[in-house]
Design an enzyme around this catalytic site. Sequence first.
Site, PDB file in Angstrom:
ATOM      1  N   PRO A   1      24.035 -14.506 -22.081  1.00  0.00           N
ATOM      2  CA  PRO A   1      24.020 -15.628 -23.036  1.00  0.00           C
ATOM      3  C   PRO A   1      22.632 -15.882 -23.621  1.00  0.00           C
ATOM      4  O   PRO A   1      21.604 -15.631 -22.990  1.00  0.00           O
ATOM      5  CB  PRO A   1      24.454 -16.825 -22.187  1.00  0.00           C
ATOM      6  CG  PRO A   1      25.079 -16.245 -20.957  1.00  0.00           C
ATOM      7  CD  PRO A   1      24.365 -14.940 -20.730  1.00  0.00           C
ATOM      8  N   TYR A   2      22.663 -16.389 -24.840  1.00  0.00           N
ATOM      9  CA  TYR A   2      21.470 -16.905 -25.516  1.00  0.00           C
ATOM     10  C   TYR A   2      21.810 -18.333 -25.926  1.00  0.00           C
ATOM     11  O   TYR A   2      22.843 -18.576 -26.576  1.00  0.00           O
ATOM     12  CB  TYR A   2      21.163 -16.051 -26.757  1.00  0.00           C
ATOM     13  CG  TYR A   2      20.205 -16.724 -27.703  1.00  0.00           C
ATOM     14  CD1 TYR A   2      18.829 -16.633 -27.498  1.00  0.00           C
ATOM     15  CD2 TYR A   2      20.661 -17.462 -28.779  1.00  0.00           C
ATOM     16  CE1 TYR A   2      17.937 -17.264 -28.363  1.00  0.00           C
ATOM     17  CE2 TYR A   2      19.780 -18.093 -29.647  1.00  0.00           C
ATOM     18  CZ  TYR A   2      18.421 -17.989 -29.433  1.00  0.00           C
ATOM     19  OH  TYR A   2      17.544 -18.621 -30.276  1.00  0.00           O
TER      20      TYR A   2
END
Lengths: 78, 78, 78, 78, 78, 78
Positions: free
Chosen positions: F2-3
Site C-alpha cells: 500500500p501507498y
Amino acid sequence: MPYINIQITREGTAPGRNAVTAEEKAALIKGASQLMLDVLNKPFDSTFVVIDEVDPDNWGWGGLPALEFRKQREASRR
Amino acid sequence: MPYINIQITREGTAPGRNAVTAEEKAALIKGASQLMLDVLNKPFDSTFVVIDEVDPDNWGWGGLPALEFRKQREASRR
Amino acid sequence: MPYINIQITREGTAPGRNAVTAEEKAALIKGASQLMLDVLNKPFDSTFVVIDEVDPDNWGWGGLPALEFRKQREASRR
Amino acid sequence: MPYINIQITREGTAPGRNAVTAEEKAALIKGASQLMLDVLNKPFDSTFVVIDEVDPDNWGWGGLPALEFRKQREASRR
Amino acid sequence: MPYINIQITREGTAPGRNAVTAEEKAALIKGASQLMLDVLNKPFDSTFVVIDEVDPDNWGWGGLPALEFRKQREASRR
Amino acid sequence: MPYINIQITREGTAPGRNAVTAEEKAALIKGASQLMLDVLNKPFDSTFVVIDEVDPDNWGWGGLPALEFRKQREASRR
C-alpha cells in the site's frame, strides 16, 4: 502548466443514469481549463485535466462509505 | 523511497490494440526504477511505481477531451 | 499525454548536500520524458513531470519515519 | 479537513477472493477517519477517504511488476 | 463529494509578483466548487479543493524544466 | 504494497503551535501502517505513507478558503 485532478464518485446526475456522461466530462474539462485562463492567464494548451471516477464503496466521508453517510446526513436534517 | 505515479490514457501503441500491454507496463516500471537508481542512487527495492490508465474521455487537454484536441492539433499542423 | 509525479524525500545525494540539485531534477525530467517516448511513443511536448520533495519526517516506511526505518534496516543487515 | 488516499493492489485477502471486500473497505475508511480524530482531533465529517484499487500489473516494486517481485523476495528468504 | 487537486507552478501572474495571491487562490477555490455545482449538482459543502504550488524547477514539460521549455517554445514561435 | 497519502492543513493541534509535531506525524505513520496490517494483512515493510501539509489558504471547502468556511460553519451552529 496546470494539472487538475478531479475525483468524483461514479454515479449519475439524473434518475436512471449510473455514471457521469461524456458531455458532463467535457463540461468539467472545459470549465476547469477556463478557470485557469481566467484566474491565472494560462493558455488552454498548457492545462491537463484528469477525471477519476471512484466507486461509491471506495469513497469515505464521516467515517462511513459515502452513500451511507449521505443517507444518515439527510435523515438528520429532516 | 521514491514513489512514482504514471498517468496515461488507456489506448494501444499499435493498430489493433486498445490498451498498453503487460510488457510495456513492465518496461515503464523498470525504466522508472532505473532512473531513480541512476540519478538519485535509490536501490530498486525502495521504489514504488503505480500506473494509472485513464479513459480518453476522462483526460482533458486544450479545454477539450484529449482525443478531440489531438485531432484538432494534427489538422492545424497540416 | 502522460503526467508523471515523482515523490522523493528532500535530502542530498552526496555528503554536504541537503537537497536534490537542479541538475538532478533536470535529469529526472529528461529521463521520465524519454521513457514515455521510448515505451509509449509519446512526444516530449505531451508529457508533464512534477517532482514533489517530501520532508523525511513526513515519509513513513515500515511503520516508522523513513530515516528511522532506514537506520534500523541497515543495522539488521550487518 | 484531511483527505486520505489509500492505494492498494486489487487482490483478495483470503484464498478464493480476488478483491478487497466492501467490509474491508468500510474498515479502512473507519480506521483512517478514526486516526485523524485521535491524532489531530479532526471530526469525522471533515475527513474524506478515497481508496484506489490498482491492477497488480500496474504496480511496480523492486523494478518489477509487484507480483513477480514478491515471488522473488519470498524465494530469497527461504 | 468531489475532491479537486490543482497543481500550478509557483510564480506570479503579474510583473513584480513571485507567487499566486490569496485572492487568486480564493477565486480558484470558488470557481472549482461552482463547476461541481453547475455540472454535477454537488453542493458547495461536499467539495474539497487543494492547491499545490510547485517550484518551476520541479515541473517538467517537453523533456525540460518548464521555464526552459517555455522560453524555447516562445523563441520557435517567432 | 500500500501507498497512503495523507493531506492535512498546516496548523497546530494546540494553542501556540502552528504545525503538526514530529510525534504526531510518527503517530499518523504508525496508525496508517497498522491499519493496513490489521485489515489487509500487509506487512509494515511494504507500506509507504506520505504526509502533505497544505497551507490553509490553499485548501478550499464550501467554496471558500478552509479557515473562512470553518468560521462561517461554527457561527451558523450557535
